[in-house]
Design a protein around this motif. Structure first.
Motif, PDB file in Angstrom:
ATOM      1  N   PRO A 191       0.828  -1.211   0.000  1.00 59.64           N
ATOM      2  CA  PRO A 191       0.000   0.000   0.000  1.00 59.64           C
ATOM      3  C   PRO A 191       0.862   1.261   0.000  1.00 59.64           C
ATOM      4  O   PRO A 191       1.894   1.325   0.680  1.00 59.64           O
ATOM      5  N   ILE A 192       0.439   2.251  -0.772  1.00 58.92           N
ATOM      6  CA  ILE A 192       1.255   3.441  -1.016  1.00 58.92           C
ATOM      7  C   ILE A 192       0.772   4.614  -0.165  1.00 58.92           C
ATOM      8  O   ILE A 192      -0.430   4.862  -0.040  1.00 58.92           O
ATOM      9  N   ALA A 193       1.724   5.357   0.395  1.00 52.20           N
ATOM     10  CA  ALA A 193       1.449   6.607   1.098  1.00 52.20           C
ATOM     11  C   ALA A 193       2.367   7.682   0.524  1.00 52.20           C
ATOM     12  O   ALA A 193       3.302   7.379  -0.218  1.00 52.20           O
ATOM     13  N   ASN A 194       2.101   8.917   0.889  1.00 49.81           N
ATOM     14  CA  ASN A 194       2.917  10.017   0.370  1.00 49.81           C
ATOM     15  C   ASN A 194       4.179  10.267   1.167  1.00 49.81           C
ATOM     16  O   ASN A 194       5.086  10.955   0.691  1.00 49.81           O
ATOM     17  N   ASN A 195       4.268   9.711   2.382  1.00 49.15           N
ATOM     18  CA  ASN A 195       5.450   9.940   3.213  1.00 49.15           C
ATOM     19  C   ASN A 195       5.534   8.886   4.303  1.00 49.15           C
ATOM     20  O   ASN A 195       4.563   8.156   4.571  1.00 49.15           O
ATOM     21  N   LEU A 196       6.694   8.842   4.955  1.00 49.20           N
ATOM     22  CA  LEU A 196       6.921   7.855   6.005  1.00 49.20           C
ATOM     23  C   LEU A 196       6.039   8.115   7.215  1.00 49.20           C
ATOM     24  O   LEU A 196       5.560   7.163   7.859  1.00 49.20           O
ATOM     25  N   ALA A 197       5.812   9.384   7.568  1.00 51.19           N
ATOM     26  CA  ALA A 197       5.000   9.703   8.747  1.00 51.19           C
ATOM     27  C   ALA A 197       3.630   9.043   8.649  1.00 51.19           C
ATOM     28  O   ALA A 197       3.122   8.473   9.628  1.00 51.19           O
ATOM     29  N   THR A 198       3.031   9.083   7.473  1.00 46.86           N
ATOM     30  CA  THR A 198       1.730   8.440   7.272  1.00 46.86           C
ATOM     31  C   THR A 198       1.824   6.943   7.483  1.00 46.86           C
ATOM     32  O   THR A 198       0.962   6.332   8.132  1.00 46.86           O
ATOM     33  N   ASN A 199       2.888   6.338   6.960  1.00 46.67           N
ATOM     34  CA  ASN A 199       3.055   4.890   7.135  1.00 46.67           C
ATOM     35  C   ASN A 199       3.276   4.508   8.596  1.00 46.67           C
ATOM     36  O   ASN A 199       2.786   3.468   9.049  1.00 46.67           O
ATOM     37  N   LEU A 200       4.000   5.314   9.336  1.00 42.46           N
ATOM     38  CA  LEU A 200       4.210   5.021  10.761  1.00 42.46           C
ATOM     39  C   LEU A 200       2.890   5.067  11.525  1.00 42.46           C
ATOM     40  O   LEU A 200       2.626   4.222  12.393  1.00 42.46           O
ATOM     41  N   LYS A 201       2.040   6.031  11.205  1.00 44.27           N
ATOM     42  CA  LYS A 201       0.732   6.139  11.864  1.00 44.27           C
ATOM     43  C   LYS A 201      -0.171   4.988  11.456  1.00 44.27           C
ATOM     44  O   LYS A 201      -0.928   4.445  12.279  1.00 44.27           O
ATOM     45  N   LYS A 202      -0.106   4.574  10.187  1.00 41.72           N
ATOM     46  CA  LYS A 202      -0.874   3.416   9.726  1.00 41.72           C
ATOM     47  C   LYS A 202      -0.393   2.153  10.427  1.00 41.72           C
ATOM     48  O   LYS A 202      -1.196   1.264  10.753  1.00 41.72           O
ATOM     49  N   LEU A 203       0.899   2.069  10.663  1.00 42.08           N
ATOM     50  CA  LEU A 203       1.462   0.909  11.364  1.00 42.08           C
ATOM     51  C   LEU A 203       0.932   0.829  12.788  1.00 42.08           C
ATOM     52  O   LEU A 203       0.510  -0.240  13.250  1.00 42.08           O
ATOM     53  N   LEU A 204       0.913   1.951  13.487  1.00 35.98           N
ATOM     54  CA  LEU A 204       0.400   1.975  14.864  1.00 35.98           C
ATOM     55  C   LEU A 204      -1.083   1.623  14.905  1.00 35.98           C
ATOM     56  O   LEU A 204      -1.559   1.030  15.884  1.00 35.98           O
ATOM     57  N   ALA A 205      -1.809   1.991  13.858  1.00 36.41           N
ATOM     58  CA  ALA A 205      -3.243   1.705  13.793  1.00 36.41           C
ATOM     59  C   ALA A 205      -3.522   0.301  13.247  1.00 36.41           C
ATOM     60  O   ALA A 205      -4.693  -0.054  13.040  1.00 36.41           O
ATOM     61  N   SER A 206      -2.466  -0.475  13.005  1.00 40.82           N
ATOM     62  CA  SER A 206      -2.571  -1.850  12.482  1.00 40.82           C
ATOM     63  C   SER A 206      -3.227  -1.901  11.111  1.00 40.82           C
ATOM     64  O   SER A 206      -3.817  -2.918  10.729  1.00 40.82           O
ATOM     65  N   ARG A 207      -3.087  -0.825  10.350  1.00 36.75           N
ATOM     66  CA  ARG A 207      -3.604  -0.814   8.976  1.00 36.75           C
ATOM     67  C   ARG A 207      -2.593  -1.414   8.007  1.00 36.75           C
ATOM     68  O   ARG A 207      -2.940  -1.775   6.881  1.00 36.75           O
ATOM     69  N   ILE A 208      -1.345  -1.501   8.415  1.00 38.48           N
ATOM     70  CA  ILE A 208      -0.302  -2.213   7.679  1.00 38.48           C
ATOM     71  C   ILE A 208       0.495  -3.028   8.688  1.00 38.48           C
ATOM     72  O   ILE A 208       0.440  -2.769   9.904  1.00 38.48           O
ATOM     73  N   ASP A 209       1.220  -4.015   8.193  1.00 40.95           N
ATOM     74  CA  ASP A 209       2.008  -4.880   9.077  1.00 40.95           C
ATOM     75  C   ASP A 209       3.419  -4.351   9.290  1.00 40.95           C
ATOM     76  O   ASP A 209       4.010  -4.546  10.372  1.00 40.95           O
ATOM     77  N   LEU A 210       3.969  -3.724   8.260  1.00 40.59           N
ATOM     78  CA  LEU A 210       5.348  -3.253   8.294  1.00 40.59           C
ATOM     79  C   LEU A 210       5.469  -2.011   7.421  1.00 40.59           C
ATOM     80  O   LEU A 210       4.631  -1.758   6.560  1.00 40.59           O
ATOM     81  N   THR A 211       6.516  -1.255   7.646  1.00 42.21           N
ATOM     82  CA  THR A 211       6.956  -0.280   6.667  1.00 42.21           C
ATOM     83  C   THR A 211       8.473  -0.360   6.647  1.00 42.21           C
ATOM     84  O   THR A 211       9.058  -1.214   7.335  1.00 42.21           O
ATOM     85  N   LEU A 212       9.150   0.477   5.896  1.00 43.84           N
ATOM     86  CA  LEU A 212      10.607   0.378   5.845  1.00 43.84           C
ATOM     87  C   LEU A 212      11.213   1.720   5.489  1.00 43.84           C
ATOM     88  O   LEU A 212      10.617   2.527   4.792  1.00 43.84           O
ATOM     89  N   GLU A 213      12.404   1.929   6.046  1.00 44.47           N
ATOM     90  CA  GLU A 213      13.117   3.185   5.849  1.00 44.47           C
ATOM     91  C   GLU A 213      14.503   3.053   6.474  1.00 44.47           C
ATOM     92  O   GLU A 213      14.774   2.126   7.242  1.00 44.47           O
ATOM     93  N   ASP A 214      15.391   3.959   6.141  1.00 50.37           N
ATOM     94  CA  ASP A 214      16.672   4.058   6.817  1.00 50.37           C
ATOM     95  C   ASP A 214      16.423   4.371   8.290  1.00 50.37           C
ATOM     96  O   ASP A 214      15.584   5.214   8.629  1.00 50.37           O
ATOM     97  N   ARG A 215      17.143   3.703   9.194  1.00 48.03           N
ATOM     98  CA  ARG A 215      16.895   3.851  10.626  1.00 48.03           C
ATOM     99  C   ARG A 215      17.063   5.302  11.092  1.00 48.03           C
ATOM    100  O   ARG A 215      16.249   5.820  11.872  1.00 48.03           O
ATOM    101  N   ILE A 216      18.115   5.968  10.607  1.00 45.64           N
ATOM    102  CA  ILE A 216      18.371   7.351  11.017  1.00 45.64           C
ATOM    103  C   ILE A 216      17.231   8.255  10.558  1.00 45.64           C
ATOM    104  O   ILE A 216      16.750   9.113  11.313  1.00 45.64           O
TER     105      ILE A 216
END
Length: 243
Positions: free
Chosen positions: A149-174
């Motif tokens: 599933p596509i989002a416009n930025n990582l912040a959106t994916n992190l919030k979706k992850l907390l809401a259990s709307r996705i299982d994982l996301t990925l990015e550079d740790r820093i």
């Protein structure tokens, strides 16, 4: 006569800065490499600005969504992307500079999730949040055994992850930790897999549709060597707390 000479010398001193060519650059906020803070615009923005300055260029940087910035550089409407990962598709329309840093692309999960990554088969049936038009690698992007599933930025994916709307996301740790802090997200709610998907080199890119694109990248490569030799590269990287 002395006054005329002084005025003439003054005009000569102004000529180099007046003749310096201004390049346009754009990218989405991607801290600490690209930020929305004009006082601390990010590692990649400061590096490309310093490198190009040694070659007689000024850089005018603006924030815009990644997909729009990529399209603008592809069409030659903007000169530079300061921080680009390599993909096979992008080589069709982008000139790539020498690599200047690396990103380790790691899966992010909810804290307490025991998932660990070893290969793409481990993602079977999962929903892995991605950012529109990011370069995650050809094997990952072409895999069909999991959803992306596509989002416009990582912040959106992190919030979706907390809401259990996705299982994982990925990015550079820093980058991820910087975004968590900026968004006011508790980093203890997330964890990272031990193994990363890939290590991606960072490049400056310019569009092949730009008639000056190749010359811009050649100039950056020369400037990169110059700022590594004079200590500017190390100074900028340390400014942002990255080794």
């Amino acid at each position: 006569m002395k006054k005329l000479i002084s005025v003439g010398l003054g005009l000569l001193l102004l000529i180099p800065s007046a003749m310096a060519k201004t390049l346009t650059a754009a990218q989405d906020p991607w801290p600490p490499f690209v930020t929305a803070d004009p006082e601390r615009p990010g590692i990649s923005v400061e590096l490309v600005t310093a490198a190009m300055e040694t070659q007689g260029y000024q850089v005018d940087f603006k924030n815009m969504p990644w997909a729009r910035a990529l399209d603008a550089v592809n069409k030659g409407n903007i000169d530079i992307l300061p921080a680009t990962w390599h993909t096979k598709d992008r080589t069709e329309f982008l000139h790539y500079s020498d690599a200047y840093m690396d990103n380790e692309l790691t899966f992010i999960k909810r804290s307490g999730d025991d998932f660990q990554f070893s290969n793409l088969n481990d993602l079977e049936g999962k929903a892995v949040g991605v950012v529109r038009d990011y370069g995650y690698g050809d094997a990952f992007l072409s895999a069909t055994n999991f959803e992306k599933p596509i989002a416009n930025n990582l912040a959106t994916n992190l919030k979706k992850l907390l809401a259990s709307r996705i299982d994982l996301t990925l990015e550079d740790r820093i980058v991820a930790q910087s975004v968590m802090q900026k968004e006011g997200l508790d980093s203890n709610q997330f964890s990272f897999t031990d193994k990363s998907l890939s290590t991606n080199a960072l490049h400056v890119t310019s569009g092949k549709a730009n008639p000056d694109g190749r010359a811009i990248i050649d100039a950056y490569n020369q400037g990169l060597k110059a700022i590594k030799a004079n200590g500017t590269f190390e100074k900028i990287v340390k400014k942002y707390g990255v080794d």
